[in-house]
Enzyme design. Structure first.
Site, mmCIF file in Angstrom:
data_model
loop_
_atom_site.group_PDB
_atom_site.id
_atom_site.type_symbol
_atom_site.label_atom_id
_atom_site.label_comp_id
_atom_site.label_asym_id
_atom_site.label_seq_id
_atom_site.Cartn_x
_atom_site.Cartn_y
_atom_site.Cartn_z
ATOM 1 N N ASN A 10 0.865 -1.185 0.000
ATOM 2 C CA ASN A 10 0.000 0.000 0.000
ATOM 3 C C ASN A 10 0.900 1.233 0.000
ATOM 4 O O ASN A 10 1.467 1.586 1.029
ATOM 5 C CB ASN A 10 -0.884 -0.050 1.265
ATOM 6 N N LYS A 12 0.117 4.237 -0.275
ATOM 7 C CA LYS A 12 -0.550 5.430 0.297
ATOM 8 C C LYS A 12 -0.266 6.644 -0.602
ATOM 9 O O LYS A 12 -0.198 6.486 -1.820
ATOM 10 C CB LYS A 12 -0.091 5.642 1.743
ATOM 11 N N HIS A 96 -9.457 1.198 4.815
ATOM 12 C CA HIS A 96 -8.190 1.381 5.542
ATOM 13 C C HIS A 96 -8.442 2.345 6.708
ATOM 14 O O HIS A 96 -9.247 3.270 6.596
ATOM 15 C CB HIS A 96 -7.126 1.943 4.590
ATOM 16 N N GLU A 98 -6.905 4.771 7.777
ATOM 17 C CA GLU A 98 -6.732 6.201 7.461
ATOM 18 C C GLU A 98 -7.966 6.746 6.754
ATOM 19 O O GLU A 98 -8.344 7.901 6.960
ATOM 20 C CB GLU A 98 -5.462 6.375 6.602
ATOM 21 N N GLU A 168 -5.529 -4.928 10.550
ATOM 22 C CA GLU A 168 -4.474 -3.948 10.779
ATOM 23 C C GLU A 168 -4.734 -3.205 12.086
ATOM 24 O O GLU A 168 -5.506 -2.235 12.105
ATOM 25 C CB GLU A 168 -4.452 -2.925 9.646
ATOM 26 N N GLY A 174 2.502 2.185 10.774
ATOM 27 C CA GLY A 174 3.439 3.293 10.603
ATOM 28 C C GLY A 174 4.151 3.687 11.878
ATOM 29 O O GLY A 174 4.834 4.717 11.925
ATOM 30 N N SER A 214 3.430 -2.274 10.281
ATOM 31 C CA SER A 214 4.887 -2.374 10.449
ATOM 32 C C SER A 214 5.459 -3.742 10.063
ATOM 33 O O SER A 214 6.387 -4.229 10.702
ATOM 34 C CB SER A 214 5.288 -1.981 11.881
ATOM 35 N N GLY A 235 2.778 -1.076 4.288
ATOM 36 C CA GLY A 235 2.885 0.336 3.935
ATOM 37 C C GLY A 235 4.344 0.705 3.681
ATOM 38 O O GLY A 235 4.888 0.471 2.609
HETATM 39 P P1 PGA Z 1 2.854 0.208 7.666
HETATM 40 O O1 PGA Z 1 1.400 0.461 7.042
HETATM 41 O O2 PGA Z 1 3.369 -1.076 7.065
HETATM 42 O O3 PGA Z 1 3.673 1.416 7.227
HETATM 43 O O4 PGA Z 1 2.704 0.109 9.140
HETATM 44 C C1 PGA Z 1 0.505 -0.597 6.858
HETATM 45 C C2 PGA Z 1 -0.799 -0.081 6.289
HETATM 46 O O5 PGA Z 1 -1.258 0.988 6.710
HETATM 47 O O6 PGA Z 1 -1.406 -0.717 5.402
#
Ligand code: PGA
Length: 256
Positions: A10, A12, A96, A98, A168, A174, A214, A235
């Site tokens: 992803n 983003k 997601h 976000e 998630e 993140g 992560s 991500g």
């Molecule tokens: P991250 O994000 O791997 O940077 O933690 C995962 C995601 O939001 O899909």
């Protein structure tokens, strides 16, 4: 059991057009195809060109990070499923955290989006997961169950069979804090159990459930080695070709 192992990247809102194309070219050149899928979920403006780059790679697929639930019309700034299909998109990330937090996407709206994606013949990657305060209150299983129930459990068994789920935990996205393999496994097992109770054991067994938060080369083997973890939604580590290839390669090293 016919569920797939999947590493979904992803991106983003990262990478300008040239940078995105360079990343896609590098992934296409460096990744060694296996039975697992590598899905690239790019910003909208990269989709067509990335689709052209990965065309013909048997293990690579193209995903959008969102879509509009309506077929067409006066929705300034939005992107329809017909548009996504016309450039080779096969998967759509929905819900997601976000999008839920910054764009106020509710379980109800997500149910509409899930229906629209399925109607268009594409595959939803449905995200769920709890905030830290919910985990600390030990109500995370019920919280995630409710997200799944309100957005997915209206589906027929046949339609549910087309869904990919991504668990998630928001506190791990993140932040560099990964859920432990045991925490991921526990929630994935719960999710599979919910599906089995609502539908049947076979539908639950066949559902790919990805972990996100992560994921990196250093933890992918252990996470993907859990019996109910079928891959990752990645991500930060999907923005570097070597890291994402290493995560994709983890499937070959888990012994499950
Ligand atoms: P991250 O994000 O791997 O940077 O933690 C995962 C995601 O939001 O899909």
């Amino acid at each position: 059991m016919s569920r797939k192992n999947i590493a979904a990247g992803n991106w983003k809102m990262n990478k300008n057009y040239e940078e995105g194309l360079a990343l896609a070219r590098s992934l296409s050149e460096k990744s060694v195809a296996s039975d697992a899928l590598m899905i690239l979920s790019t910003p909208f403006i990269h989709l067509k060109a990335v689709g052209d780059i990965i065309k013909g790679q048997p293990h690579m697929r193209l995903a959008a990070q969102n879509c509009h639930q309506k077929a067409a019309g006066a929705y300034t700034g939005e992107t329809s499923l017909d548009m996504l299909k016309s450039v080779g998109v096969t998967h759509v990330i929905l819900g997601h955290s976000e999008r839920r937090e910054y764009f106020h996407e509710s379980n109800e709206l997500l149910a509409e989006k899930v229906n629209a994606v399925l109607d268009s013949g594409l595959t939803p990657i449905f995200c769920c997961g709890e905030r830290l305060d919910i985990r600390e209150a030990n109500t995370h299983v019920a919280y995630v169950a409710n997200q799944i129930k309100e957005s997915l459990f209206h589906l027929s068994t046949a339609d549910f069979g087309k869904i990919i789920i991504a668990y998630e935990p928001i506190w791990a996205i993140g932040t560099g804090v990964t859920a432990s393999p045991a925490q991921a496994q526990e929630m994935h097992r719960e999710i599979r159990q919910m599906i089995s109770e609502k539908y049947d054991g076979e539908t639950a067994d066949n559902c790919s459930i990805l972990y996100g938060g992560s994921v990196k080369p250093a933890n992918a083997i252990e996470l993907f080695g859990q019996p109910d973890v079928d891959g990752g939604l990645v991500g930060g580590a999907s923005l570097k070709a070597d890291d994402f290839c290493a995560i994709y390669d983890a499937f070959g090293k888990t012994n499950v």
